[in-house]
Each structure stands twice: as C-alpha cells, then as structure tokens.
Design a protein around this motif. Structure first.
Motif, PDB file in Angstrom:
ATOM      1  N   ARG A  16       0.852  -1.187   0.000  1.00 55.34           N
ATOM      2  CA  ARG A  16       0.000   0.000   0.000  1.00 55.34           C
ATOM      3  C   ARG A  16       0.888   1.237   0.000  1.00 55.34           C
ATOM      4  N   PRO A  17       0.816   2.060  -1.038  1.00 59.81           N
ATOM      5  CA  PRO A  17       1.659   3.262  -1.077  1.00 59.81           C
ATOM      6  C   PRO A  17       1.374   4.166   0.122  1.00 59.81           C
ATOM      7  N   HIS A  18       2.425   4.794   0.613  1.00 64.07           N
ATOM      8  CA  HIS A  18       2.255   5.726   1.723  1.00 64.07           C
ATOM      9  C   HIS A  18       1.396   6.900   1.280  1.00 64.07           C
ATOM     10  N   THR A  19       0.524   7.318   2.161  1.00 64.95           N
ATOM     11  CA  THR A  19      -0.385   8.428   1.878  1.00 64.95           C
ATOM     12  C   THR A  19       0.098   9.730   2.496  1.00 64.95           C
ATOM     13  N   GLY A  20       1.069   9.630   3.421  1.00 63.37           N
ATOM     14  CA  GLY A  20       1.491  10.799   4.179  1.00 63.37           C
ATOM     15  C   GLY A  20       0.698  10.951   5.466  1.00 63.37           C
ATOM     16  N   ASN A  21      -0.324  10.119   5.655  1.00 65.29           N
ATOM     17  CA  ASN A  21      -1.137  10.127   6.868  1.00 65.29           C
ATOM     18  C   ASN A  21      -0.729   8.920   7.708  1.00 65.29           C
ATOM     19  N   VAL A  22      -0.040   9.178   8.833  1.00 66.30           N
ATOM     20  CA  VAL A  22       0.475   8.085   9.652  1.00 66.30           C
ATOM     21  C   VAL A  22      -0.636   7.174  10.170  1.00 66.30           C
ATOM     22  N   ARG A  23      -1.846   7.673  10.338  1.00 64.19           N
ATOM     23  CA  ARG A  23      -2.964   6.831  10.793  1.00 64.19           C
ATOM     24  C   ARG A  23      -3.270   5.735   9.779  1.00 64.19           C
TER      25      ARG A  23
END
Length: 168
Positions: A16-23
C-alpha cells in the motif's frame, strides 16, 4: 524463509503506497493495535500462562493479550467469527509441539512500515496463521509461524524464530 510469491492481483493488497497520513501508513504510530503478525515479531517481554484448558499470552508491547482454548486438534473455528486484530485462535498439542491455529483476522498491517520503498505491507481478512512451538529443552523453543493469505500469496510460507525463557 522468504515470503511466498505474491499473486499479480495480490500486489495492490499487500503493498500500500504511503499516503502521508500516519494513521493509514502505520496505525501503530498513533497507538492503534499492532495486530497478531506484528505482535509475534515484537522483541518485548511476554508471559505465557498454560493451564490444561487454555493458554493466556500477556504481551508487554501495547499491553495485548490472547486467551486461547486448548482442546482437540483440527476442530473448527466458529463459522461467524468477527474479524479482530488478534483473530480467533484455537490450540492443541501435537506430540511435544503446541499448535495455535488463528483465523478471523481483521485486514491490517502485516509486518511493518517500509519507508525505503514508500509502502506498508498489509494482509487481508482471509489470512490464516498457524504457530508451532516445539521445546528443544527446558528454556529453548523453536517457533514456526506459517502464513496463508490466499488473496495475496501463491502458497503458504513459514518464518522460524528461536525463543528462550528468561526467568525473572
């Protein structure tokens, strides 16, 4: 052993590519549960309490616990198990090996956050985990964890760890 080969249609489920949202990228960073597969790999202390009818596992990391009934081998899990972070586990003895069979795992982070490739690795709610613990002597155990996620992997795969009792 390395992970099994990933099915072409399983690539987007696993990575899953990182979204920039740590949650979303690594929910444990905001104190959400780490789930079974990350708990297994945790380097923190554990206490296991074994009775004739159940195994209670107390984990220092994130204060998780598992209460696992011990009974006859290969009995079925309840058909209506609601997925959770730690799943529905059943255990039995196979000679000198304790087998723990877990299903009903909520779709979650498989093992860890991977900043080097810009993704997280996840499992689906189809994952099935079998843990096999074989004591080599009074303080050493061979701990094999077999992963089967038919939505992602072409076959099952097994990781092996060695664990040692550290009495307090």
């Amino acid at each position: 052993k390395k992970m099994a080969k990933v099915k072409p249609e399983g690539q987007s489920l696993l990575y899953r590519p990182h979204t920039g949202n740590v949650r979303i990228d690594d929910p444990t960073a905001v104190c959400l549960p780490n789930g079974l597969t990350r708990q297994i790999q945790s380097p923190y202390a554990q206490q296991w309490i074994h009775t004739p009818d159940q195994l209670v596992m107390l984990y220092e990391y994130m204060h998780f616990f598992r209460v696992i009934p011990i009974g006859a081998p290969n009995r079925p899990h309840a058909p209506d198990v609601e997925p959770t972070y730690m799943g529905d586990s059943l255990a039995w003895w196979d000679g000198d090996t304790l087998v723990i069979d877990t299903v009903g795992l909520k779709e979650w982070i498989l093992d860890a956050y991977h900043p080097d490739d810009g993704s997280s690795r996840w499992h689906t709610d189809k994952m099935h985990v079998v843990e096999r613990l074989t004591f080599r002597d009074a303080t050493n155990v061979s701990y094999d964890v077999t992963i089967d996620d038919p939505a992602i992997f072409e076959s099952t795969w097994t990781e092996n760890w060695q664990a040692q009792l550290k009495p307090t």
